[in-house]
Design a protein around this motif. Structure first.
Motif, PDB file in Angstrom:
ATOM      1  N   SER A 132     -48.415  27.372  13.008  1.00  0.00           N
ATOM      2  CA  SER A 132     -47.560  26.956  13.644  1.00  0.00           C
ATOM      3  C   SER A 132     -47.786  27.869  15.050  1.00  0.00           C
ATOM      4  O   SER A 132     -47.798  26.671  15.608  1.00  0.00           O
ATOM      5  CB  SER A 132     -46.444  27.811  13.996  1.00  0.00           C
ATOM      6  N   GLU A 133     -49.034  28.758  14.958  1.00  0.00           N
ATOM      7  CA  GLU A 133     -49.605  28.910  16.630  1.00  0.00           C
ATOM      8  C   GLU A 133     -51.100  27.343  16.431  1.00  0.00           C
ATOM      9  O   GLU A 133     -51.592  27.847  17.709  1.00  0.00           O
ATOM     10  CB  GLU A 133     -49.591  29.217  16.150  1.00  0.00           C
ATOM     11  N   ASN A 134     -51.165  27.479  15.818  1.00  0.00           N
ATOM     12  CA  ASN A 134     -52.019  26.307  15.723  1.00  0.00           C
ATOM     13  C   ASN A 134     -53.871  26.921  15.945  1.00  0.00           C
ATOM     14  O   ASN A 134     -54.206  26.188  16.316  1.00  0.00           O
ATOM     15  CB  ASN A 134     -52.105  25.402  16.812  1.00  0.00           C
ATOM     16  N   LEU A 135     -53.795  28.156  15.478  1.00  0.00           N
ATOM     17  CA  LEU A 135     -55.137  29.279  15.432  1.00  0.00           C
ATOM     18  C   LEU A 135     -56.431  28.275  15.506  1.00  0.00           C
ATOM     19  O   LEU A 135     -57.130  28.891  15.831  1.00  0.00           O
ATOM     20  CB  LEU A 135     -54.480  30.587  15.690  1.00  0.00           C
ATOM     21  N   LYS A 149     -59.316  17.241  20.413  1.00  0.00           N
ATOM     22  CA  LYS A 149     -57.930  18.295  20.660  1.00  0.00           C
ATOM     23  C   LYS A 149     -56.392  17.494  19.901  1.00  0.00           C
ATOM     24  O   LYS A 149     -55.451  18.298  19.062  1.00  0.00           O
ATOM     25  CB  LYS A 149     -57.558  18.427  21.858  1.00  0.00           C
ATOM     26  N   LEU A 150     -56.435  16.339  20.228  1.00  0.00           N
ATOM     27  CA  LEU A 150     -54.669  15.528  20.003  1.00  0.00           C
ATOM     28  C   LEU A 150     -54.871  15.406  18.186  1.00  0.00           C
ATOM     29  O   LEU A 150     -54.496  15.716  17.502  1.00  0.00           O
ATOM     30  CB  LEU A 150     -54.714  13.595  20.448  1.00  0.00           C
ATOM     31  N   VAL A 151     -56.118  14.723  17.740  1.00  0.00           N
ATOM     32  CA  VAL A 151     -56.563  14.798  16.513  1.00  0.00           C
ATOM     33  C   VAL A 151     -55.983  16.019  15.622  1.00  0.00           C
ATOM     34  O   VAL A 151     -55.429  15.821  14.259  1.00  0.00           O
ATOM     35  CB  VAL A 151     -57.883  14.779  15.796  1.00  0.00           C
ATOM     36  N   SER A 152     -56.790  16.879  16.326  1.00  0.00           N
ATOM     37  CA  SER A 152     -56.685  18.358  15.682  1.00  0.00           C
ATOM     38  C   SER A 152     -54.949  19.035  15.412  1.00  0.00           C
ATOM     39  O   SER A 152     -54.417  19.921  14.991  1.00  0.00           O
ATOM     40  CB  SER A 152     -57.582  19.279  16.336  1.00  0.00           C
ATOM     41  N   ASP A 153     -54.710  19.047  16.891  1.00  0.00           N
ATOM     42  CA  ASP A 153     -53.294  19.416  16.834  1.00  0.00           C
ATOM     43  C   ASP A 153     -51.939  18.155  16.099  1.00  0.00           C
ATOM     44  O   ASP A 153     -51.152  18.554  15.491  1.00  0.00           O
ATOM     45  CB  ASP A 153     -52.502  18.658  18.164  1.00  0.00           C
ATOM     46  N   VAL A 154     -52.439  17.223  16.158  1.00  0.00           N
ATOM     47  CA  VAL A 154     -51.310  15.703  15.308  1.00  0.00           C
ATOM     48  C   VAL A 154     -52.018  16.641  13.011  1.00  0.00           C
ATOM     49  O   VAL A 154     -50.804  16.999  12.818  1.00  0.00           O
ATOM     50  CB  VAL A 154     -52.015  14.077  15.713  1.00  0.00           C
TER      51      VAL A 154
END
Lengths: 345, 225
Positions: free
Chosen positions: A51-54, B111-116
Motif C-alpha cells: 500500500s505504501e508502494n515501497l 514510474k507510471l507502470v510501477s504505480d499502476v
C-alpha cells in the motif's frame, strides 16, 4: 526478506554512487525495517509494503541512481567520443550480471536446502543456459576490432540482445517441458498444449526479423495456447480424481472384509480396530453410493462407464500397471456386486 | 587510419546499427508504434555526418522508442486480456495507456507502470481469492453433500453426520481466514461466489454452470455470504 534490498544498496555504495536517489533508497529501506518491527503478521506487513508502494519506490530510486551514474561516466573525457571505453563499460555490465545471476542462484539453492528442496531448485532454476548466452555476448564484445555500434548491431542480428530476457533459452525450456510432459503425461491435453506451444514458438521465430521473437509477443501467444486447453484439463482431472476416490473407497471397503483387516492400515491405527472395520463395512457403501450419484449428476457417468472413459484408459496406458488394476478392480467389483453396493444406482 | 577516418567509420557503423534496430520490428503489426519510432530515430541518424550531429539530432528520439515499445506492449496486453474477458487484468493496460501520453520521459513511464502495476496486482490477488474461496473448495461441498445424504445403518448415523459437520466447519473457517487475510489488503473484503461465474474464473470449473449454481446456493447458505 530485506536482504535483497540491503544488497542492492550495498552494491550502490560499493560503486561510490551517492546523492539524492541513494538517500531516498536508504529512507525507503529504513521504512521497510520500521514496518518489519511493527508487524508480527507477515501478511499485514506485506500489505503495508504494497500500500505504501515501497518495493516499487525502492526499485525506482535504484534505477535512477544507476542511470545518473551511467550518464555521468558517459560524459567523462570532455565530450570526446571514446568507443573502446564505452564498449568496455557495456561488457563489464554483462560480467557483473553473470556474477549476480550466479549469486542469486546460489542463494536460491541454499534457501531451498533449508526445506530439503535443494536438488529441485538446483536443476529447475539452473541458469547455465542464460549465462552461456551472456558469455557469448561478452565474447562478442571482447572480440578483436569490435566497436560499440557493431557490438550493438550484431547482437540484434544474432538475437543475442534477448539474452537477458531469457528468450534465447525458451526453445530449450519448451523442449524440456515437452519431454517432461510426455514422460509423465497428466492428460492428452497437457501433451497437446506443450506440442502446440513449441510449434507456435518455432513459427514465431521463423517470422521474426532476426530469428528470435519479442518476449511480450511470445508470452501472450503462450497464454492463448494455455487458455485453449485449461477447461478440458480441469474437467479431465476432476473426472479422474472423482473415480479414483470412488475406487479407493471401494478398495478399502472390500479390504475390510479380509481376516487381517484389523491388523493393517487404516484400522490398526485406531484405538478399536475391530469396531473400525465394522464402521467401514457399514458406512462405505452409503458413501460410495452418494459419490456415484454426484459422479453421475456432474458428468453423466455410471460406475461401469469409468472403465471405458478416456481418463481411465489414459491412466491404464501411462500410469497404472495393468496387472495391478485387473487384480484390484476384479476383486472390488466382485465384492461390490456380491454385497449389492450399487443397489440404488 | 586517421582519427577522422576512424570517426567516419564509427558514424557509418552507428547508422547500420540504427537501421537494424528499426528492421527488427518491420512488418510486425504488434509493434507498429515501436517501428515508427525506430524509423524516425534511424532516419534522423542516417542524415548525420558528424558525431556532434548524432548528439544534436538524437534529442528525445531514443526515449520515444522506449515509450513506444511500452505502449505497444500494453496495447497487446489490453487486446489479449480483452479477448479473454480478463476484466481485472486488463485494467493495468488500460490505466497505463490512458496516462502514457502525459509522460515526458522514460522515467515517468517507468514510474507510471510501477504505480499502476502495484495497484492492480492487489486487485488481481483479491479477484483470484474469490475463485480460490469458492471453486477451490468445491471438494468440501461435495464431501458435505455425500456425508449429509449417505444412507447408513442407524447406529452409524451419528458418525457420518459428524463428518458432514466437520466439512461445514472447514468451509466456514476457510471463508473466515481468507476474509481476514484479504482485509489487510482491501478493507471489508468479502467472499462473493457469484464472481466465479464470470468467464475468467468459470473456465477453470470442471462442472456445468447449472451444477455450479446449485453448489453456489449451498455454499452461500453455509457461509452466509
Amino acid at each position: 526478506m530485506t536482504g535483497t534490498f540491503k544488497s542492492m544498496l550495498d552494491q550502490i555504495v560499493q560503486q561510490n554512487i551517492a546523492g539524492e536517489h541513494v538517500e531516498k533508497m536508504t529512507a525507503v529501506l529504513q521504512r521497510i525495517d520500521e514496518l518489519g518491527s511493527e508487524h508480527s503478521d507477515f501478511n499485514a506487513f506485506n500489505a503495508q509494503l504494497i500500500s505504501e508502494n515501497l518495493f516499487a519506490r525502492f526499485s525506482e530510486y535504484y534505477t535512477l541512481a544507476l542511470t545518473e551514474q551511467h550518464s555521468a561516466s558517459g560524459n567523462q573525457g570532455n565530450g570526446v567520443y571514446n568507443d573502446a571505453e564505452l564498449l568496455k563499460s557495456c561488457v563489464s555490465g554483462l560480467v557483473q550480471s553473470i556474477e549476480s545471476i550466479e549469486q542469486g542462484y546460489k542463494q536460491a539453492v541454499a534457501e531451498a536446502g533449508k526445506s530439503g528442496n535443494a536438488i529441485e531448485v538446483e536443476v529447475l532454476q539452473n541458469p547455465d543456459s542464460i549465462i552461456q548466452s551472456i558469455r557469448e555476448l561478452i565474447a562478442l564484445g571482447q572480440s578483436e576490432g569490435m566497436t560499440l555500434p557493431d557490438f550493438l548491431r550484431i547482437q540484434i542480428e544474432k538475437g543475442l540482445d534477448k539474452a537477458m530476457e531469457g528468450v534465447v533459452v525458451q526453445r530449450e525450456g519448451l523442449m524440456f517441458e515437452k519431454q517432461f510432459t510426455e514422460a509423465n503425461p497428466v492428460s492428452p491435453f497437457h501433451v497437446e498444449e506443450v506440442s502446440e506451444a513449441l510449434e507456435v514458438f518455432e513459427s514465431l521465430c521463423r517470422n521474426s526479423a532476426f530469428g528470435v521473437p519479442e518476449s511480450k509477443e511470445w508470452t501472450m501467444l503462450r497464454d492463448d495456447i494455455h487458455r485453449k486447453y485449461v477447461s478440458d484439463i480441469a474437467r479431465f482431472i476432476k473426472i479422474r480424481s472423482s473415480w479414483e476416490d470412488i475406487l479407493l473407497d471401494l478398495s478399502i471397503w472390500s479390504l475390510s472384509y479380509t481376516k487381517f483387516a484389523p491388523e493393517i492400515f487404516p484400522w490398526a491405527e485406531t484405538s478399536r480396530p475391530f469396531e473400525a472395520v465394522k464402521e467401514t463395512q457399514n458406512i462405505n457403501p452409503g458413501v460410495i453410493r452418494e459419490k456415484l450419484k454426484l459422479f453421475h449428476k456432474f458428468f453423466g457417468l455410471e460406475f461401469l462407464d469409468i472403465f471405458r472413459h478416456p481418463t481411465f484408459l489414459w491412466q491404464i496406458k501411462y500410469h497404472y500397471h495393468r496387472n495391478f488394476l485387473n487384480f484390484r478392480l476384479k476383486k472390488c467389483i466382485l465384492c461390490a456386486n456380491r454385497f449389492n453396493i450399487f443397489r440404488k444406482m | 587510419l586517421t582519427f577522422k577516418m576512424q570517426i567516419m567509420e564509427i558514424i557509418d557503423k552507428y547508422k547500420a546499427y540504427y537501421s537494424v534496430r528499426a528492421k527488427k520490428y518491420e512488418g510486425n503489426g504488434r509493434y507498429k508504434n515501436t517501428y515508427n519510432a525506430e524509423m524516425k530515430l534511424s532516419q534522423a541518424m542516417q542524415a548525420c555526418s558528424t558525431l556532434e550531429d548524432f548528439r544534436d539530432r538524437l534529442g528525445d528520439l531514443n526515449e520515444l522508442c522506449a515509450i513506444a515499445l511500452i505502449r505497444d506492449q500494453y496495447i497487446m496486453e489490453s487486446e489479449h486480456f480483452g479477448k479473454h474477458q480478463e476484466k481485472v487484468r486488463k485494467k493495468e493496460a488500460e490505466l497505463v495507456l490512458e496516462k502514457i501520453d502525459s509522460c515526458v520521459n522514460v522515467s515517468d513511464v517507468m514510474k507510471l507502470v510501477s504505480d499502476v502495476s502495484s495497484q492492480i496486482s492487489v486487485e488481481i490477488s483479491m479477484d483470484e481469492s474469490q475463485a480460490d474461496a469458492f471453486l477451490g473448495k468445491l471438494h468440501l461441498l461435495e464431501q458435505y453433500l455425500v456425508y449429509s445424504n449417505a444412507e447408513v445403518p442407524e447406529m452409524y448415523q451419528h458418525i457420518i453426520r459428524e463428518n458432514a459437520g466437520e466439512k461445514l466447519i472447514e468451509l466456514i473457517e476457510s471463508m473466515q481466514t481468507v476474509e481476514k487475510n484479504n482485509s489487510a489488503w482491501q478493507q471489508q473484503w468479502k467472499v462473493n461466489p457469484d464472481v466465479c461465474f464470470e468467464h475468467r474464473h468459470f473456465r477453470h470449473c470442471p462442472i456445468s454452470a447449472e451444477h455450479l449454481q446449485e453448489l453456489r446456493n449451498l455454499y452461500k447458505t453455509i457461509v452466509q455470504r
